[in-house]
Design a protein around this motif. Structure first.
Motif, PDB file in Angstrom:
ATOM      1  N   ASP A 105       0.858  -1.177   0.000  1.00 13.79           N
ATOM      2  CA  ASP A 105       0.000   0.000   0.000  1.00 13.79           C
ATOM      3  C   ASP A 105       0.900   1.235   0.000  1.00 13.79           C
ATOM      4  O   ASP A 105       1.629   1.477   0.968  1.00 13.79           O
ATOM      5  N   ASP A 106       0.892   1.990  -1.103  1.00 16.81           N
ATOM      6  CA  ASP A 106       1.716   3.186  -1.226  1.00 16.81           C
ATOM      7  C   ASP A 106       0.977   4.394  -0.655  1.00 16.81           C
ATOM      8  O   ASP A 106      -0.187   4.643  -1.004  1.00 16.81           O
ATOM      9  N   VAL A 107       1.675   5.133   0.210  1.00 18.81           N
ATOM     10  CA  VAL A 107       1.107   6.327   0.821  1.00 18.81           C
ATOM     11  C   VAL A 107       2.017   7.504   0.484  1.00 18.81           C
ATOM     12  O   VAL A 107       3.222   7.457   0.739  1.00 18.81           O
ATOM     13  N   ARG A 108       1.456   8.541  -0.073  1.00 16.30           N
ATOM     14  CA  ARG A 108       2.233   9.728  -0.419  1.00 16.30           C
ATOM     15  C   ARG A 108       2.637  10.492   0.835  1.00 16.30           C
ATOM     16  O   ARG A 108       1.828  10.722   1.728  1.00 16.30           O
ATOM     17  N   VAL A 148       7.204   8.534  -1.320  1.00 16.89           N
ATOM     18  CA  VAL A 148       6.203   7.485  -1.090  1.00 16.89           C
ATOM     19  C   VAL A 148       6.679   6.572   0.023  1.00 16.89           C
ATOM     20  O   VAL A 148       7.849   6.176   0.063  1.00 16.89           O
ATOM     21  N   TYR A 149       5.789   6.242   0.925  1.00 16.12           N
ATOM     22  CA  TYR A 149       6.038   5.274   1.996  1.00 16.12           C
ATOM     23  C   TYR A 149       5.165   4.067   1.699  1.00 16.12           C
ATOM     24  O   TYR A 149       3.944   4.198   1.537  1.00 16.12           O
ATOM     25  N   THR A 150       5.784   2.898   1.583  1.00 16.37           N
ATOM     26  CA  THR A 150       5.058   1.691   1.200  1.00 16.37           C
ATOM     27  C   THR A 150       4.890   0.765   2.397  1.00 16.37           C
ATOM     28  O   THR A 150       5.876   0.313   2.985  1.00 16.37           O
ATOM     29  N   VAL A 157       6.300   9.821  10.980  1.00 16.97           N
ATOM     30  CA  VAL A 157       6.009   9.036   9.787  1.00 16.97           C
ATOM     31  C   VAL A 157       4.493   8.987   9.629  1.00 16.97           C
ATOM     32  O   VAL A 157       3.813   8.173  10.256  1.00 16.97           O
ATOM     33  N   LEU A 158       3.978   9.915   8.811  1.00 17.63           N
ATOM     34  CA  LEU A 158       2.535  10.031   8.609  1.00 17.63           C
ATOM     35  C   LEU A 158       1.825  10.084   9.963  1.00 17.63           C
ATOM     36  O   LEU A 158       2.272  10.754  10.877  1.00 17.63           O
TER      37      LEU A 158
END
Length: 252
Positions: free
Chosen positions: A38-41, A47-49, A100-101
């Motif tokens: 799941d890629d998160v911008r 991108v953080y996967t 981190v997010l």
């Protein structure tokens, strides 16, 4: 094996791969472990996967510059406090604490021997990790040039106890938190590898997994072999040279 929402503080909680080619890493680790992604911008534009098995987090990928490789993270109550304590003990900050997010707060530290690890402060119920089951991390091991110094550093930093034995024909130290085994410590097999932490991921068949890793462009650094009372293990380099281990049951 257990599925849970929070890790006990000062236990390993998260493995993060810095990779120069995220898509290539996805192909390799999906074929080997069956991970989905799941890629998160990120606000910075990267991108953080998040890597998962059956919807449970097992690892993460991020885009790397020069620092490709796995970073093993240890759960702490407060990242900033842990970083301050590590530096007082002679460690060095590799990356300062950052968010981190919505998932947590992380920093990376280099111990006195040069091995790098992360400290991770999770947000309340932000992730649902999977540990110990097939395709998830099941053990963490440090190779150190000076095991005695490493024992002192980590026991003072995290409150672990160190128990050393010679049962497998070599000196092996197990870090423990209460009755729980947290990780292992061995002397670096110089001059082949620098001091480092390595994560072992559980597989059903170690020999099969090693063959798949090699066929996918990886390298088997330590061929599959048995460990009495433990299982069958191997050490692998992925397609970018990042080191990790696999551990499975011995053939019946």
């Amino acid at each position: 094996m257990p599925e849970f929402d929070q890790h006990q503080p000062t236990t390993f909680c998260h493995s993060q791969l810095a990779t120069r080619d995220v898509q290539r890493a996805k192909v390799f680790y999906n074929e080997l472990f069956g991970w989905t992604f799941d890629d998160v911008r990120l606000p910075s534009g990267g991108v953080y996967t998040r890597c998962s098995v059956r919807g449970r987090d097992v690892a993460a990928f991020r885009q790397a510059g020069r620092d490709a490789g796995w970073t093993l993270c240890i759960s702490v109550h407060n990242v900033d406090t842990a970083v301050q304590r590590a530096t007082r003990l002679g460690g060095r900050v590799r990356s300062a604490p950052n968010d981190v997010l919505h998932l947590g707060r992380m920093a990376t530290i280099e111990d006195r021997d040069g091995a790098t690890f992360g400290v991770w402060q999770s947000q309340a119920r932000a992730v649902t990790p999977l540990v110990g089951e097939v395709s998830a991390a099941c053990w963490h091991e440090l190779s150190a040039d000076d095991p005695a110094d490493a024992q002192q550093f980590y026991t003072e930093l995290f409150g672990w106890r160190a128990r050393t034995s010679h049962e497998l024909g070599r000196e092996y130290t197990e870090f423990r938190l209460g009755t729980q085994a947290v990780g292992g410590l061995v002397k670096t097999p110089a001059p082949r590898t620098p001091p480092s932490w390595i994560a072992y991921f559980s597989v059903r068949d170690c020999d099969w997994a090693a063959r798949i890793a090699t066929a996918m462009g990886g390298e088997t650094v330590v061929a599959p072999r048995d460990l009495p009372t433990v299982g069958r293990f191997a050490v692998i380099r992925d397609t970018e040279g990042s080191l990790f281990g696999i551990l499975g049951s011995r053939p019946s």
